[in-house]
Design a protein around this motif. Sequence first.
Motif, PDB file in Angstrom:
ATOM      1  N   ASN A 127       0.697  -1.275  -0.052  1.00 18.39           N
ATOM      2  CA  ASN A 127      -0.131   0.356  -0.074  1.00 18.39           C
ATOM      3  C   ASN A 127       0.690   1.303  -0.040  1.00 18.39           C
ATOM      4  O   ASN A 127       2.021   1.340   0.655  1.00 18.39           O
ATOM      5  N   ALA A 128       0.486   2.203  -0.667  1.00 21.39           N
ATOM      6  CA  ALA A 128       1.181   3.524  -0.793  1.00 21.39           C
ATOM      7  C   ALA A 128       1.521   4.125   0.659  1.00 21.39           C
ATOM      8  O   ALA A 128       0.446   4.227   1.386  1.00 21.39           O
ATOM      9  N   GLY A 129       2.834   4.208   0.779  1.00 16.01           N
ATOM     10  CA  GLY A 129       2.846   4.741   2.162  1.00 16.01           C
ATOM     11  C   GLY A 129       3.272   4.057   3.328  1.00 16.01           C
ATOM     12  O   GLY A 129       3.386   4.400   4.583  1.00 16.01           O
ATOM     13  N   GLN A 130       3.105   3.000   3.088  1.00 17.56           N
ATOM     14  CA  GLN A 130       3.015   1.733   4.140  1.00 17.56           C
ATOM     15  C   GLN A 130       4.194   0.951   3.878  1.00 17.56           C
ATOM     16  O   GLN A 130       3.895  -0.276   4.274  1.00 17.56           O
ATOM     17  N   ALA A 131       5.213   1.069   3.541  1.00 18.21           N
ATOM     18  CA  ALA A 131       6.148   0.036   3.144  1.00 18.21           C
ATOM     19  C   ALA A 131       6.822  -0.640   4.512  1.00 18.21           C
ATOM     20  O   ALA A 131       6.960  -1.905   4.391  1.00 18.21           O
ATOM     21  N   GLY A 132       7.120   0.154   5.540  1.00 17.28           N
ATOM     22  CA  GLY A 132       7.362  -0.490   6.974  1.00 17.28           C
ATOM     23  C   GLY A 132       6.315  -1.436   7.395  1.00 17.28           C
ATOM     24  O   GLY A 132       6.669  -2.586   7.972  1.00 17.28           O
ATOM     25  N   TYR A 133       5.007  -1.225   7.189  1.00 15.80           N
ATOM     26  CA  TYR A 133       3.848  -1.864   7.827  1.00 15.80           C
ATOM     27  C   TYR A 133       3.894  -3.247   6.910  1.00 15.80           C
ATOM     28  O   TYR A 133       3.575  -4.236   7.412  1.00 15.80           O
ATOM     29  N   THR A 134       3.904  -2.999   5.587  1.00 22.81           N
ATOM     30  CA  THR A 134       3.922  -4.336   4.600  1.00 22.81           C
ATOM     31  C   THR A 134       4.941  -4.877   4.848  1.00 22.81           C
ATOM     32  O   THR A 134       4.901  -6.196   4.746  1.00 22.81           O
ATOM     33  N   ALA A 135       6.361  -4.586   5.201  1.00 19.61           N
ATOM     34  CA  ALA A 135       7.313  -5.463   5.594  1.00 19.61           C
ATOM     35  C   ALA A 135       7.015  -6.474   6.623  1.00 19.61           C
ATOM     36  O   ALA A 135       7.186  -7.608   6.655  1.00 19.61           O
ATOM     37  N   ALA A 136       6.668  -5.739   7.887  1.00 14.80           N
ATOM     38  CA  ALA A 136       6.538  -6.422   9.049  1.00 14.80           C
ATOM     39  C   ALA A 136       5.411  -7.497   8.917  1.00 14.80           C
ATOM     40  O   ALA A 136       5.575  -8.631   9.435  1.00 14.80           O
ATOM     41  N   ASN A 137       4.138  -7.177   8.111  1.00 14.30           N
ATOM     42  CA  ASN A 137       3.267  -8.121   8.191  1.00 14.30           C
ATOM     43  C   ASN A 137       3.616  -9.323   7.019  1.00 14.30           C
ATOM     44  O   ASN A 137       3.551 -10.727   7.458  1.00 14.30           O
ATOM     45  N   ALA A 138       4.471  -9.055   6.128  1.00 13.10           N
ATOM     46  CA  ALA A 138       5.044  -9.989   5.356  1.00 13.10           C
ATOM     47  C   ALA A 138       5.961 -10.737   6.239  1.00 13.10           C
ATOM     48  O   ALA A 138       6.286 -12.197   5.913  1.00 13.10           O
ATOM     49  N   ALA A 139       6.922 -10.433   6.781  1.00 11.58           N
ATOM     50  CA  ALA A 139       7.851 -11.229   7.857  1.00 11.58           C
ATOM     51  C   ALA A 139       7.223 -12.035   8.791  1.00 11.58           C
ATOM     52  O   ALA A 139       7.594 -13.027   9.040  1.00 11.58           O
ATOM     53  N   LEU A 140       5.943 -11.542   9.136  1.00 13.76           N
ATOM     54  CA  LEU A 140       5.103 -12.283  10.272  1.00 13.76           C
ATOM     55  C   LEU A 140       4.385 -13.600   9.840  1.00 13.76           C
ATOM     56  O   LEU A 140       4.652 -14.393  10.426  1.00 13.76           O
ATOM     57  N   GLU A 141       4.022 -13.341   8.525  1.00 12.18           N
ATOM     58  CA  GLU A 141       3.551 -14.541   7.864  1.00 12.18           C
ATOM     59  C   GLU A 141       4.680 -15.557   7.487  1.00 12.18           C
ATOM     60  O   GLU A 141       4.483 -16.499   7.676  1.00 12.18           O
ATOM     61  N   ALA A 142       5.728 -14.983   7.110  1.00 14.40           N
ATOM     62  CA  ALA A 142       6.843 -16.004   6.718  1.00 14.40           C
ATOM     63  C   ALA A 142       7.225 -16.659   8.032  1.00 14.40           C
ATOM     64  O   ALA A 142       7.574 -17.854   8.193  1.00 14.40           O
ATOM     65  N   PHE A 143       7.093 -15.876   9.275  1.00 12.96           N
ATOM     66  CA  PHE A 143       7.568 -16.410  10.558  1.00 12.96           C
ATOM     67  C   PHE A 143       6.543 -17.691  10.752  1.00 12.96           C
ATOM     68  O   PHE A 143       6.957 -18.741  11.418  1.00 12.96           O
ATOM     69  N   VAL A 144       5.150 -17.444  10.749  1.00 16.19           N
ATOM     70  CA  VAL A 144       4.316 -18.503  10.940  1.00 16.19           C
ATOM     71  C   VAL A 144       4.373 -19.554  10.088  1.00 16.19           C
ATOM     72  O   VAL A 144       4.204 -20.740  10.367  1.00 16.19           O
ATOM     73  N   ALA A 145       4.799 -19.225   8.685  1.00 18.12           N
ATOM     74  CA  ALA A 145       5.021 -20.532   7.754  1.00 18.12           C
ATOM     75  C   ALA A 145       6.488 -21.409   8.593  1.00 18.12           C
ATOM     76  O   ALA A 145       6.099 -22.699   8.181  1.00 18.12           O
TER      77      ALA A 145
END
Length: 226
Positions: A127-145
Amino acid sequence: MARWLAKGGTGHLLLVSRSGARAAGADELRTELRELGAAVTIAACDAADPDRLRDVIGALPGEQPLTAVVHAAGVLDDGTLDSLTPARTAACLRAKLTAAHALHEATAGHDLAAFVVFSSLMGVVGNAGQAGYTAANAALEAFVAGRRAEGLPGTAIAWGRGPRARACCARTWSAACATGACPPWPRRRPSPRSAGRSPRTTASSSSPTPTGGASPTRRVRAPPPC
């Protein structure tokens, strides 16, 4: 989430947030959950602080073991890409990923039925302007995987934007669970060491507002949009 779990028959909820019982609305929430039939404990703890988190979980009595985790924290620090700094990105990652890892380590050895994290669709589409939030959520899902690859329970729920999108997400999760595609809280028989004990769970939030988590003893429908 805590209300939904209480309505589903959860016996005890441990609500964890940085402000604990001092958070606005905490007393009212405790009263409401008790009226729904759930015992409630509210603890002040930053879930990203591994030492404090171990203390909170270690204080659980043996007759009410930890059975599930719901991690619902999140921090926004929006800005265009050229305005991001390591510190701003770290704040988003700490609430999501650091706290999840602390919960992972603090619950090692516990017989968990579920380890649920709240993610965001932004981790997939951005999402525009949410690079940090996007990275955090992608990393969280990778962690759960990674947890699932180790044979541990792990479910990431990526919420969308707005009430309709969230409702769609909830319906999709419910349908997937009904077909066995994503059973986050499966029906299970109690182990000999936990037979006769009351289920007790913990949830975490790095935000001042308490959130709740628990382990229903039966399969339940997806939570309503929150």
